[in-house]
Enzyme design. Structure first.
Site, PDB file in Angstrom:
ATOM      1  N   CYS A 144     -13.169   0.938   6.799  1.00 36.98           N
ATOM      2  CA  CYS A 144     -12.849   0.292   8.072  1.00 36.98           C
ATOM      3  C   CYS A 144     -12.074   1.237   8.982  1.00 36.98           C
ATOM      4  CB  CYS A 144     -11.965  -0.942   7.851  1.00 36.98           C
ATOM      5  SG  CYS A 144     -12.619  -2.192   6.747  1.00 36.98           S
ATOM      6  N   CYS A 188     -11.280  10.414 -17.772  1.00 34.82           N
ATOM      7  CA  CYS A 188     -10.561   9.667 -16.742  1.00 34.82           C
ATOM      8  C   CYS A 188     -10.854   8.171 -16.829  1.00 34.82           C
ATOM      9  CB  CYS A 188     -10.901  10.205 -15.356  1.00 34.82           C
ATOM     10  SG  CYS A 188     -12.660  10.262 -14.976  1.00 34.82           S
TER      11      CYS A 188
END
EC number: 2.1.1.63
Length: 359
Positions: free
Chosen positions: A37, A318
């Site tokens: 956004c 990860c």
């Protein structure tokens, strides 16, 4: 502000205040919704830990985020080119469409004019943007637990070879154009949860990522830039080794990896990646615990960024890092894969425990 990038905290404060002064300098990517956004977006504000800030729309798209339908970050520009606006609106109506130059010609558009307009505004062509939107849709399909073939078809690729060729073409020049340069080798490795691309030289592994990771094109370009080497399709010894080790891993026989890893990243990032490798299979840690274990309890966000910068999936695990609340956080290969890997390792660890108890 013109010379130094504002801190993420400053940008988040601007997001909360809908501060128009930062309009165009940064965009917010929301990890929970996979939407990006403008900072002045009127929608409900996301939590700080779910926000990543990028300096360009291209970076948002390359990371697999789609534009917000409320603030429409790609359309709301002052004096926006009407050709750009009409094409982006057409893309939003059909984000899964496989756009071609012939489609633009059929709309009566001049290809060079369209290319210049998009390059000037976004740093990439309309066809590149359309392609990233399709790959982003594929990633969302996979994140929902759909089979790889379904994601492939959703992305507009009619065959597995075409799906891979979409990434392969990003590798670089043909060998005849690389004479006198160092070369890295790239090849595919099949796994039960989708194909992976491996890139290596004769001594070490430079990249191991899932083929449908939205950021893969960026990572390939980054490797080329950092090493100054061309990349060609082929096999190097580290690729053969990691393929064997991945087979043992997915078969549930062994979770350790001995393949040598190239020394990319900053010293801090390498320290984080080494700390990740110390997390035992079948267990998880939060970013905060990982930072404390490194003696850097105040660097939780930096640890999170380093975790996200890892480009050696599975080998540098990860996926074993979760949120402070115990929930799964973002994973470049898709949350469905993260969930699968953690469950696979839990079963491996439980199996080893039963064997040790019997002995």
């Amino acid at each position: 502000m013109l010379f130094n990038r504002p801190t993420d905290d400053t940008l988040y404060d601007a997001l909360l205040k809908r501060d128009a002064a930062y309009e165009g300098f940064a965009w917010v990517c929301v990890t929970t919704t996979r939407i990006f956004c403008r900072l002045t977006c009127p929608a409900r504000k996301p939590k700080r830990e779910n926000c990543i800030f990028e300096e360009s729309i291209a970076a948002c798209l390359e990371a697999g985020y789609r534009p917000c339908l409320r603030c429409r970050p790609m359309l709301r520009y002052k004096d926006n080119d009407p050709t750009v606006t009409s094409l982006l609106e057409a893309l939003e109506c059909e984000p899964e469409r496989r756009w071609r130059e012939s489609d633009l010609l059929a709309m009566g558009l001049d290809l060079s004019t369209v290319r210049r307009a998009f390059k000037r505004q976004f740093g990439m062509s309309f066809l590149e943007i359309a392609r990233l939107r399709r790959v982003g849709l594929a990633a969302e399909t996979l994140a929902e637990g759909a089979p790889v073939i379904e994601a492939q078809l959703d992305a507009g690729f009619e065959s597995g070879s075409g799906f891979r060729a979409a990434i392969t073409q990003l590798i670089g020049s043909a060998p005849r154009h690389l004479r006198g340069k160092g070369l890295l080798k790239a090849d595919w490795i099949e796994t039960p949860i989708g194909p992976m691309m491996a890139i290596a030289d004769d001594h070490a592994l430079h990249l191991l990522e899932f083929a449908d990771r939205p950021a893969l094109p960026t990572e390939i370009r980054r490797i080329r830039e950092r090493t100054g080497c061309g990349i060609v399709l082929g096999r190097a010894a580290p690729i053969d080794l990691v393929e064997q080790e991945l087979k043992r891993y997915f078969d549930g026989d062994r979770a350790a990896f001995d393949v040598r890893i190239a020394g990319h990243g900053t010293p801090f990032e390498r320290a984080v990646w080494e700390a990740l490798r110390q997390i035992s299979p079948g267990t998880v840690q939060s970013y905060g615990i990982l930072a404390a274990a490194m003696g850097r309890p105040g660097s939780v966000r930096a640890v999170g960024r380093a975790n996200g910068a890892n480009q050696i999936a599975i080998v540098i695990p990860c996926h074993r890092v979760i949120g402070a609340d115990g929930g799964l956080t973002g994973y470049g290969g898709g949350l469905w894969r993260k969930r699968w890997l953690l469950e696979h390792e839990r079963r491996m660890a439980a199996g080893r425990g039963r064997v040790e108890a019997a002995e």
